[in-house]
Design a protein around this motif. Structure first.
Motif, PDB file in Angstrom:
ATOM      1  N   ARG A  27       0.845  -1.199   0.000  1.00 42.42           N
ATOM      2  CA  ARG A  27       0.000   0.000   0.000  1.00 42.42           C
ATOM      3  C   ARG A  27       0.880   1.248   0.000  1.00 42.42           C
ATOM      4  NH1 ARG A  27      -5.254   1.429   3.749  1.00 42.42           N
ATOM      5  NH2 ARG A  27      -5.760   3.347   2.643  1.00 42.42           N
ATOM      6  N   VAL A  28       0.537   2.218  -0.849  1.00 37.94           N
ATOM      7  CA  VAL A  28       1.319   3.455  -0.928  1.00 37.94           C
ATOM      8  C   VAL A  28       0.670   4.544  -0.095  1.00 37.94           C
ATOM      9  CG1 VAL A  28       2.280   2.918  -3.200  1.00 37.94           C
ATOM     10  CG2 VAL A  28       0.196   4.256  -3.055  1.00 37.94           C
ATOM     11  N   LYS A  29       1.511   5.402   0.463  1.00 36.54           N
ATOM     12  CA  LYS A  29       1.031   6.565   1.209  1.00 36.54           C
ATOM     13  C   LYS A  29       0.889   7.760   0.283  1.00 36.54           C
ATOM     14  CE  LYS A  29       3.027   5.188   5.644  1.00 36.54           C
ATOM     15  NZ  LYS A  29       3.753   3.977   5.406  1.00 36.54           N
ATOM     16  N   SER A  30       1.696   7.766  -0.791  1.00 33.99           N
ATOM     17  CA  SER A  30       1.680   8.865  -1.749  1.00 33.99           C
ATOM     18  C   SER A  30       1.804   8.295  -3.161  1.00 33.99           C
ATOM     19  CB  SER A  30       2.857   9.810  -1.481  1.00 33.99           C
ATOM     20  OG  SER A  30       3.075  10.673  -2.575  1.00 33.99           O
ATOM     21  N   VAL A  31       1.076   8.893  -4.112  1.00 38.50           N
ATOM     22  CA  VAL A  31       1.174   8.427  -5.494  1.00 38.50           C
ATOM     23  C   VAL A  31       2.573   8.674  -6.068  1.00 38.50           C
ATOM     24  CG1 VAL A  31      -1.297   8.595  -5.975  1.00 38.50           C
ATOM     25  CG2 VAL A  31       0.201  10.553  -6.471  1.00 38.50           C
TER      26      VAL A  31
ATOM     27  N   LYS B 178      -7.756  10.284  -5.876  1.00 41.59           N
ATOM     28  CA  LYS B 178      -7.424  11.454  -5.051  1.00 41.59           C
ATOM     29  C   LYS B 178      -8.126  11.429  -3.695  1.00 41.59           C
ATOM     30  CE  LYS B 178      -6.879  14.317  -9.154  1.00 41.59           C
ATOM     31  NZ  LYS B 178      -7.426  15.427  -9.946  1.00 41.59           N
ATOM     32  N   ASP B 179      -9.154  10.596  -3.572  1.00 40.87           N
ATOM     33  CA  ASP B 179      -9.949  10.513  -2.342  1.00 40.87           C
ATOM     34  C   ASP B 179      -9.217   9.668  -1.302  1.00 40.87           C
ATOM     35  OD1 ASP B 179     -11.871   9.731  -0.368  1.00 40.87           O
ATOM     36  OD2 ASP B 179     -13.469  10.220  -1.782  1.00 40.87           O
ATOM     37  N   LYS B 180      -9.160  10.142  -0.057  1.00 42.64           N
ATOM     38  CA  LYS B 180      -8.426   9.416   0.989  1.00 42.64           C
ATOM     39  C   LYS B 180      -9.082   8.084   1.360  1.00 42.64           C
ATOM     40  CE  LYS B 180     -10.481  11.989   4.775  1.00 42.64           C
ATOM     41  NZ  LYS B 180     -10.691  13.393   4.899  1.00 42.64           N
ATOM     42  N   GLU B 181     -10.335   7.868   0.958  1.00 36.52           N
ATOM     43  CA  GLU B 181     -11.007   6.590   1.205  1.00 36.52           C
ATOM     44  C   GLU B 181     -10.551   5.500   0.229  1.00 36.52           C
ATOM     45  OE1 GLU B 181     -13.225   6.025   3.782  1.00 36.52           O
ATOM     46  OE2 GLU B 181     -12.530   8.012   4.374  1.00 36.52           O
ATOM     47  N   THR B 182      -9.886   5.897  -0.841  1.00 25.94           N
ATOM     48  CA  THR B 182      -9.421   4.957  -1.855  1.00 25.94           C
ATOM     49  C   THR B 182      -8.048   4.424  -1.467  1.00 25.94           C
ATOM     50  OG1 THR B 182     -10.640   6.147  -3.569  1.00 25.94           O
ATOM     51  CG2 THR B 182      -8.869   4.701  -4.309  1.00 25.94           C
ATOM     52  N   GLU B 183      -7.920   3.106  -1.481  1.00 20.57           N
ATOM     53  CA  GLU B 183      -6.642   2.472  -1.177  1.00 20.57           C
ATOM     54  C   GLU B 183      -5.898   2.223  -2.486  1.00 20.57           C
ATOM     55  OE1 GLU B 183      -7.170  -1.077   1.216  1.00 20.57           O
ATOM     56  OE2 GLU B 183      -8.889  -0.144   2.227  1.00 20.57           O
ATOM     57  N   ILE B 184      -4.621   2.568  -2.501  1.00 20.56           N
ATOM     58  CA  ILE B 184      -3.790   2.370  -3.690  1.00 20.56           C
ATOM     59  C   ILE B 184      -2.641   1.443  -3.315  1.00 20.56           C
ATOM     60  CG2 ILE B 184      -2.368   3.467  -5.459  1.00 20.56           C
ATOM     61  CD1 ILE B 184      -3.943   6.077  -4.898  1.00 20.56           C
ATOM     62  N   TYR B 185      -2.498   0.379  -4.088  1.00 20.37           N
ATOM     63  CA  TYR B 185      -1.426  -0.590  -3.882  1.00 20.37           C
ATOM     64  C   TYR B 185      -0.570  -0.657  -5.136  1.00 20.37           C
ATOM     65  CZ  TYR B 185      -4.369  -2.233  -0.044  1.00 20.37           C
ATOM     66  OH  TYR B 185      -5.123  -2.311   1.099  1.00 20.37           O
ATOM     67  N   ILE B 186       0.707  -0.943  -4.947  1.00 18.16           N
ATOM     68  CA  ILE B 186       1.599  -1.151  -6.084  1.00 18.16           C
ATOM     69  C   ILE B 186       2.241  -2.533  -5.978  1.00 18.16           C
ATOM     70  CG2 ILE B 186       2.081   1.287  -6.547  1.00 18.16           C
ATOM     71  CD1 ILE B 186       4.768   0.908  -5.030  1.00 18.16           C
TER      72      ILE B 186
ATOM     73  N   ILE C 196      -6.273  -0.414  -7.346  1.00 17.96           N
ATOM     74  CA  ILE C 196      -7.104   0.577  -6.654  1.00 17.96           C
ATOM     75  C   ILE C 196      -8.221  -0.186  -5.965  1.00 17.96           C
ATOM     76  CG2 ILE C 196      -8.757   2.467  -7.004  1.00 17.96           C
ATOM     77  CD1 ILE C 196      -6.144   3.604  -7.711  1.00 17.96           C
ATOM     78  N   LYS C 197      -8.472   0.145  -4.696  1.00 18.32           N
ATOM     79  CA  LYS C 197      -9.529  -0.534  -3.947  1.00 18.32           C
ATOM     80  C   LYS C 197     -10.349   0.509  -3.200  1.00 18.32           C
ATOM     81  CE  LYS C 197     -10.121  -4.125  -0.480  1.00 18.32           C
ATOM     82  NZ  LYS C 197      -9.452  -4.952   0.512  1.00 18.32           N
ATOM     83  N   ARG C 198     -11.661   0.399  -3.363  1.00 15.30           N
ATOM     84  CA  ARG C 198     -12.577   1.271  -2.633  1.00 15.30           C
ATOM     85  C   ARG C 198     -13.848   0.491  -2.361  1.00 15.30           C
ATOM     86  NH1 ARG C 198     -14.085   7.450  -3.767  1.00 15.30           N
ATOM     87  NH2 ARG C 198     -15.368   7.690  -1.931  1.00 15.30           N
ATOM     88  N   GLY C 199     -14.105   0.246  -1.100  1.00 16.53           N
ATOM     89  CA  GLY C 199     -15.240  -0.603  -0.752  1.00 16.53           C
ATOM     90  C   GLY C 199     -15.019  -1.985  -1.330  1.00 16.53           C
ATOM     91  N   TRP C 200     -16.023  -2.515  -2.008  1.00 17.83           N
ATOM     92  CA  TRP C 200     -15.898  -3.840  -2.609  1.00 17.83           C
ATOM     93  C   TRP C 200     -15.350  -3.788  -4.029  1.00 17.83           C
ATOM     94  CZ3 TRP C 200     -18.823  -4.526  -6.983  1.00 17.83           C
ATOM     95  CH2 TRP C 200     -19.858  -3.632  -7.180  1.00 17.83           C
ATOM     96  N   ARG C 201     -15.178  -2.586  -4.549  1.00 17.06           N
ATOM     97  CA  ARG C 201     -14.673  -2.441  -5.919  1.00 17.06           C
ATOM     98  C   ARG C 201     -13.151  -2.408  -5.928  1.00 17.06           C
ATOM     99  NH1 ARG C 201     -18.259  -0.741  -9.849  1.00 17.06           N
ATOM    100  NH2 ARG C 201     -20.297  -0.138  -9.083  1.00 17.06           N
ATOM    101  N   ARG C 202     -12.589  -3.064  -6.937  1.00 15.09           N
ATOM    102  CA  ARG C 202     -11.156  -2.958  -7.122  1.00 15.09           C
ATOM    103  C   ARG C 202     -10.811  -3.162  -8.586  1.00 15.09           C
ATOM    104  NH1 ARG C 202      -8.135  -8.059  -4.249  1.00 15.09           N
ATOM    105  NH2 ARG C 202      -8.550  -9.543  -5.883  1.00 15.09           N
ATOM    106  N   GLY C 203      -9.750  -2.515  -8.991  1.00 16.14           N
ATOM    107  CA  GLY C 203      -9.274  -2.623 -10.363  1.00 16.14           C
ATOM    108  C   GLY C 203      -7.765  -2.719 -10.352  1.00 16.14           C
TER     109      GLY C 203
END
Length: 191
Positions: A108-112, A164-172, A124-131
């Motif tokens: 999980r990244v703290k910054s893009v 850009k939303d803080k509720e969105t989790e971004i993983y690399i 990208i993960k937000r709620g049950w959605r992920r891509g």
């Protein structure tokens, strides 16, 4: 994980056998991993193209099975179950190119700013959605970091700026990427 050329060739053979067998209605073949790397649980994607056009791509992000078993299963799913495409037909088997992406664990990244375009894939993960988009997608489509993030959001069925939303989790993650033609060129013969 580092894979030898022999292990890459073995994974490509597994994928090719899986696709051929399942497309011909013979079911999923059994696999016996021959090396420790192939026995290691690992995420992987199998991408199928015909004439450089996507024909199917499915994978497991999480390491749920051995690498060999994962490639065996997702190769068949890529050929038959990608909802974006009709199932691969037997007459197409000689035309397909198989590419395998072996994934590192997600971070999980703290910054893009941590995202290295062309080196990292994104989930990208937000709620049950992920891509998820594999690292090579950014290179193939000449995407900037922002465009790569936007496309990953869209793949998740989310608005393009949701990253850009803080509720969105971004993983690399990174990936070892190889395809059949890599070895045909080196050896002059098929995998």
């Amino acid at each position: 994980m580092n894979l030898t050329d022999e292990e890459k060739i073995e994974l490509l053979r597994i994928a090719r056998n899986s696709i051929t067998s399942t497309v011909n209605g013979e079911g999923l073949p059994e696999v016996e991993p021959k090396t420790e790397n192939l026995k290691t649980p690992c995420g992987a994607f199998v991408t199928i193209t015909i004439n450089d056009s996507l024909r199917g791509c499915i994978g497991y992000v999480e390491p749920v099975k051995s690498l060999a078993e994962t490639v065996n299963e997702v190769a068949a799913k890529s050929a038959l179950e990608d909802p974006r495409f009709p199932p691969v037909e037997p007459y197409e088997l000689d035309k397909i190119e198989i590419e395998i992406s072996v994934l590192s664990p997600l971070t999980r990244v703290k910054s893009v700013d941590e995202i290295k375009v062309g080196e990292n894939g994104i989930m990208i993960k937000r709620g049950w959605r992920r891509g998820l988009l594999l690292p090579q997608v950014a290179i193939e489509h000449n995407l900037t970091r922002e465009e790569f993030l936007e496309h990953t959001c869209l793949k998740a069925g989310l608005p393009p700026d949701c990253w850009k939303d803080k509720e969105t989790e971004i993983y690399i993650f990174t990936a070892i990427v190889f395809k059949e033609s890599d070895f045909k060129q080196k050896t002059g013969e098929g995998v």
